[in-house]
Design an enzyme around this catalytic site. Structure first.
Site, mmCIF file in Angstrom:
data_model
loop_
_atom_site.group_PDB
_atom_site.id
_atom_site.type_symbol
_atom_site.label_atom_id
_atom_site.label_comp_id
_atom_site.label_asym_id
_atom_site.label_seq_id
_atom_site.Cartn_x
_atom_site.Cartn_y
_atom_site.Cartn_z
ATOM 1 N N ARG A 276 43.385 37.413 35.999
ATOM 2 C CA ARG A 276 43.934 38.002 37.222
ATOM 3 C C ARG A 276 44.687 36.913 37.973
ATOM 4 N NH1 ARG A 276 41.427 37.397 41.851
ATOM 5 N NH2 ARG A 276 39.296 37.375 41.051
ATOM 6 N N HIS A 280 41.666 38.932 44.164
ATOM 7 C CA HIS A 280 40.924 40.146 43.798
ATOM 8 C C HIS A 280 41.563 41.372 44.434
ATOM 9 C CE1 HIS A 280 37.624 42.867 42.973
ATOM 10 N NE2 HIS A 280 37.502 43.113 44.266
ATOM 11 N N TYR A 289 38.308 29.510 45.956
ATOM 12 C CA TYR A 289 37.319 29.343 44.891
ATOM 13 C C TYR A 289 37.937 29.076 43.511
ATOM 14 C CZ TYR A 289 38.488 34.322 44.218
ATOM 15 O OH TYR A 289 39.152 35.517 44.046
#
Length: 385
Positions: A276, A280, A289
């Protein structure tokens, strides 16, 4: 060697991954999958150019949707940037009569099934209760709750068995189900329960998980100590791991799995390893992160660039075709932009129109209660005037 395996190797890292196109576009022969792809010309130059165009178009729609959300036109957007091959390949692997049950990020699958991108955007704007007729397009509405669609998909597959639409040998009517979900959803209890029922009843279903490496901020290696493809084998469900950035490998593997399920051989599980590239959702900040080096590593495996390189090696693509695809993609993005900006919010009372096919007393009562509630605000406006 068969693509699908039923046993777990002694060392988890030994799990093989099916790949037909290297990152530089070089084609690797595969006896089983080549036969599947050649059967209906699924890897012909014309088809390959079509997959390339599909991926370019859906990426443009995806990027425009993100832009529209930043402009306040959408409430949220879940990008599939970088997962185009995993989705276009899976979408085109299904036969016309197969039933697809997606999650909320399957924009490429929707495109392959003939669902216009504006229908997806309307849902994320909050003005659509689904967006398309699932019976007509053989594709279930998007499901937001993680894993919630898996039991429904298995139930539909069991219904196909009872309707006599599995294992008859008639390719025009035999039907299978493709249940799509992400690596994070694969950890949900609903998915485990679905594997139990699918295995017990040998339901004609393929579980297809796109392992995009991150369940929001949780990496895959924290979710599982073995490759996701090995999870289903505990239920006796054969599985395969495929390079999700390789549209041909995905297409051949998923078509093989769906054909097996359709022929009455029971369920299959496919893990597509992809990435990805975006956050998100538009409410997430992946930079908090996710290391930049990892993003760069996967950017070099871009699925669109990989297929373009393969077509260049075949001398089946030129700059004119690439430019036409880019122009079409830009036009699509502009159409989406103007469509969403020009939309009017619907009257909320319409939410009571279609919960049931026939009038329902509870819905009618709730509609009246809503109208009474809304009327209070009309009275307040009149008093202020």
């Amino acid at each position: 060697m068969s693509v699908f395996r039923s046993t777990i190797p002694d060392v988890a890292a030994e799990e093989p991954m099916v790949q037909l196109l290297d990152a530089d576009g070089t084609r690797t022969p595969h006896e089983q999958l080549d036969a599947v792809l050649d059967e209906h010309g699924l890897a012909s130059p014309e088809r390959l150019r079509g997959y390339y165009r599909d991926m370019v178009m859906i990426r443009a729609a995806d990027l425009e949707a993100t832009s529209l959300q930043r402009q306040g036109q959408l409430g949220l957007w879940a990008s599939a940037l970088g997962q185009e091959a995993a989705q276009i390949g899976a979408g085109h692997a299904a036969r016309e009569q197969d039933y697809l049950v997606p999650t909320y990020r399957e924009h490429g699958v929707a495109w392959a099934r003939g669902i216009e991108p504006w229908r997806l955007l309307e849902m994320f704007r909050g003005v659509s209760h689904g967006g398309w007729d699932p019976n007509e397009l053989r594709t279930h509405p998007y499901m937001i709750v993680l894993g919630s669609q898996a039991p429904q998909a298995v139930g539909y597959a069991m219904g196909l068995q009872r309707d006599g639409l599995v294992g008859t040998g008639d390719l025009s009517t035999d039907t299978s189900v493709l249940a799509l979900f992400g690596d994070g959803a694969s950890s949900e209890g609903e998915v485990s329960e679905s594997l139990t029922f699918a295995a017990s009843f040998q339901a004609p279903i393929v579980f297809y998980t796109q392992n995009n490496q991150w369940a929001i901020s949780v990496p895959t290696e924290v979710q599982t100590r073995v490759p996701l493809a090995q999870r289903s084998r505990g239920w006796g469900i054969p599985s395969a791991r495929v390079d999700g950035n390789d549209v041909l490998a995905v297409l051949g593997t998923v078509r093989t799995a769906l054909d097996a399920a359709r022929e009455g051989e029971g369920p299959r599980f496919v893990e597509a390893v992809t990435y990805r590239m975006a956050a998100h959702t538009t409410s997430d900040d992946a930079s908090r992160y996710r290391p930049k080096a990892e993003e760069q590593e996967w950017a070099e495996k871009d699925p669109i660039l990989r297929l373009r390189r393969h077509l260049e090696q075949l001398d089946q693509i030129d700059e004119d075709f690439v430019a036409r695809c880019d122009e079409e993609a830009h036009d699509l993005a502009m159409q989406l932009h103007h469509h969403i900006h020009g939309m009017e919010d619907p009257d909320p009372v319409h939410m009571f129109d279609h919960p049931y096919a026939e009038p329902h007393p509870i819905v009618a009562r709730e509609r009246e209660e809503y109208l009474e509630y809304a009327a209070q605000f009309d009275d307040d406006e009149e008093e202020q005037a």
